[in-house]
Design a protein around this motif. Structure first.
Motif, short mmCIF file in Angstrom:
data_model
loop_
_atom_site.label_atom_id
_atom_site.label_comp_id
_atom_site.label_asym_id
_atom_site.label_seq_id
_atom_site.Cartn_x
_atom_site.Cartn_y
_atom_site.Cartn_z
N SER A 85 0.87 -1.18 0.05
CA SER A 85 -0.07 0.20 0.10
C SER A 85 0.91 1.56 -0.09
O SER A 85 0.72 2.32 -0.70
CB SER A 85 -1.10 0.05 1.21
OG SER A 85 -1.77 -1.03 1.10
N THR A 141 0.29 3.51 6.57
CA THR A 141 -0.41 2.49 6.07
C THR A 141 -0.02 1.44 6.94
O THR A 141 -0.10 0.21 6.69
CB THR A 141 0.45 2.21 4.61
OG1 THR A 141 1.87 2.04 4.87
CG2 THR A 141 0.36 3.56 3.79
N LEU A 177 -5.37 4.31 6.18
CA LEU A 177 -6.09 3.45 5.41
C LEU A 177 -7.02 2.63 6.17
O LEU A 177 -7.26 1.24 5.76
CB LEU A 177 -4.91 2.49 4.56
CG LEU A 177 -4.19 3.21 3.77
CD1 LEU A 177 -3.11 2.23 2.97
CD2 LEU A 177 -4.75 4.36 2.95
N ASN A 196 -9.78 0.27 8.03
CA ASN A 196 -11.11 -0.19 7.43
C ASN A 196 -11.90 -1.07 8.41
O ASN A 196 -12.45 -1.91 7.97
CB ASN A 196 -10.84 -0.79 6.02
CG ASN A 196 -12.04 -1.10 5.29
OD1 ASN A 196 -13.10 -0.42 5.41
ND2 ASN A 196 -12.26 -2.36 4.54
N GLY A 248 -8.97 4.36 1.71
CA GLY A 248 -8.36 3.29 0.82
C GLY A 248 -9.69 3.07 0.10
O GLY A 248 -10.77 3.63 -0.28
N GLN A 254 -6.13 -2.31 -5.20
CA GLN A 254 -4.90 -1.85 -4.47
C GLN A 254 -4.72 -0.42 -5.15
O GLN A 254 -3.87 0.41 -4.48
CB GLN A 254 -3.81 -3.01 -5.05
CG GLN A 254 -2.49 -2.51 -4.15
CD GLN A 254 -2.67 -2.39 -2.78
OE1 GLN A 254 -3.02 -3.38 -2.22
NE2 GLN A 254 -2.41 -1.33 -2.16
N THR A 265 -6.50 2.05 -3.70
CA THR A 265 -5.99 2.42 -2.20
C THR A 265 -4.72 3.20 -2.33
O THR A 265 -4.38 3.69 -1.26
CB THR A 265 -5.82 1.03 -1.50
OG1 THR A 265 -6.99 0.40 -1.41
CG2 THR A 265 -5.01 1.27 -0.19
#
Length: 359
Positions: A14, A74, A96, A98, A125, A312, A315
């Motif tokens: 990431s 990240t 990022l 979640n 993200g 990805q 993100t």
């Protein structure tokens, strides 16, 4: 403060994706990590500046000392890292995260961020952005809805390698300190409050706009909080295509998940999960999708989709686009998710296309 964007975890997948997007935008970037050789490889010849930090506390100390204007975190699990890094930032912070615990904890810092004149962005993200953006579009110019369901359907090319400690810890971290249920239960929003839900419950078979099908099921994701804040709905469910949704999986989860309350078993599971080797694989479908169904008290129902590329890549693009806007002075003090701060067009700036009902 220096007009740079620091990326913590700059050698991870990431982190590298964010760095590539920032480089494409011409934004000065610093990659921060523990391994000097891996940092050099990630930066490439003539690439980003690098900084070695032996630990999270060391990285936080460097942030306080050098005062970058924007920091992108990240490094998971975000329940352990977000507060440390956000507290160290003299400027703006993005992560990022979640999961409900980490996203909720950062959003709870809103008043303090307003008082300090800083912007905090969490959920920057694929999952949060893809789903809350559709909710924002569907609810534009309309009264507060009664119910919302969001579904994330990522399509991602897999790199070969091990899963790793950070991701394993994030998966098994549970929901410590989150109201509304047990540590290893799911969550939904009922009557405006977090309530317990079965992980893998509420399965739904979706026909994607490209004609293919996928099943999603509920998961305690950061999308839950983002969708509720974006809509004001009293009842919200967040689901993902990545959750096992077959009958056997649904039957086993209520039995297996409570066992993770035993610390020794949880640590054993974390070590085994971290060592799992993932084979390289192509994307399972051409597009990634964000999906939402919004229902109003008068019975009106609106459904919408957001079409995106590799999850990805998204993100990488979302925090890079958001960081660039913060550097340009387009943010405002407080704590937000991406579309709540910058609107639904942020996803379009990151390559997304909406498929919405005709008003």
């Amino acid at each position: 403060m220096s007009a740079e964007v620091w990326i913590l975890g700059g050698t991870g997948r990431s982190g590298r994706a964010v760095a590539a997007e920032l480089a494409r935008r011409g934004v000065p970037t610093v990659l921060v990590g523990r391994d000097e050789s891996r940092l050099a490889a990630a930066a490439g010849p003539g690439g980003a500046r690098t900084m070695v930090a032996a630990s999270l506390d060391d990285a936080a100390a460097q942030i306080r000392r050098q005062r970058p204007e924007v920091v992108v975190n990240t490094i998971g699990p975000f329940t352990a890292t977000a507060g440390v890094v956000a507290d160290a930032c003299p400027g703006h912070y993005l992560d990022l995260a979640n999961d409900v615990a980490a996203v909720g904890a950062t959003l709870a810092r809103h008043d303090a961020a307003v008082a300090a004149g800083r912007t905090l962005i969490t959920g920057a993200g694929f999952g949060v952005t893809a789903t809350e953006s559709v909710v924002v579009k569907l609810c534009e110019g309309r009264p507060r809805p009664l119910r919302v369901r969001v579904d994330m359907v990522p399509s991602i090319a897999m790199e070969a390698g091990v899963l790793g400690d950070a991701l394993a810890a994030t998966i098994l971290d549970g929901l410590p300190g989150v109201e509304g249920g047990g540590r290893f239960q799911g969550r939904r929003i009922v009557d405006g409050r977090l309530a317990p839900a079965r992980v893998g419950g509420d399965p739904m078979r979706l026909t994607l706009p490209d004609g293919t099908g996928v099943t999603t099921a509920s998961m305690p994701l950061g999308e839950l909080l983002a969708a509720q804040r974006a809509s004001g709905a009293r009842h919200v469910v967040a689901a993902s295509s990545e959750v096992p949704s077959g009958g056997v999986a649904r039957a086993l989860m209520p039995v297996v998940l409570p066992l993770l309350n035993w610390r020794a078993l949880r640590e054993f599971a974390r070590r085994r999960l971290a060592a799992v080797r993932v084979a390289a694989a192509g994307r399972p479908r051409e597009h990634s999708w964000g999906h939402a169904v919004v229902t109003w008290a008068d019975g009106e129902v609106r459904e919408g989709w957001l079409r995106l590329g590799d999850a990805q890549d998204v993100t990488g693009a979302v925090p890079a686009e958001a960081a660039g806007r913060l550097l340009a002075g387009a943010g405002r003090p407080g704590a937000y998710t991406p579309a709540a701060l910058f609107g639904a067009e942020l996803a379009e700036a990151c390559g997304g296309s909406y498929l919405l009902p005709v008003s």
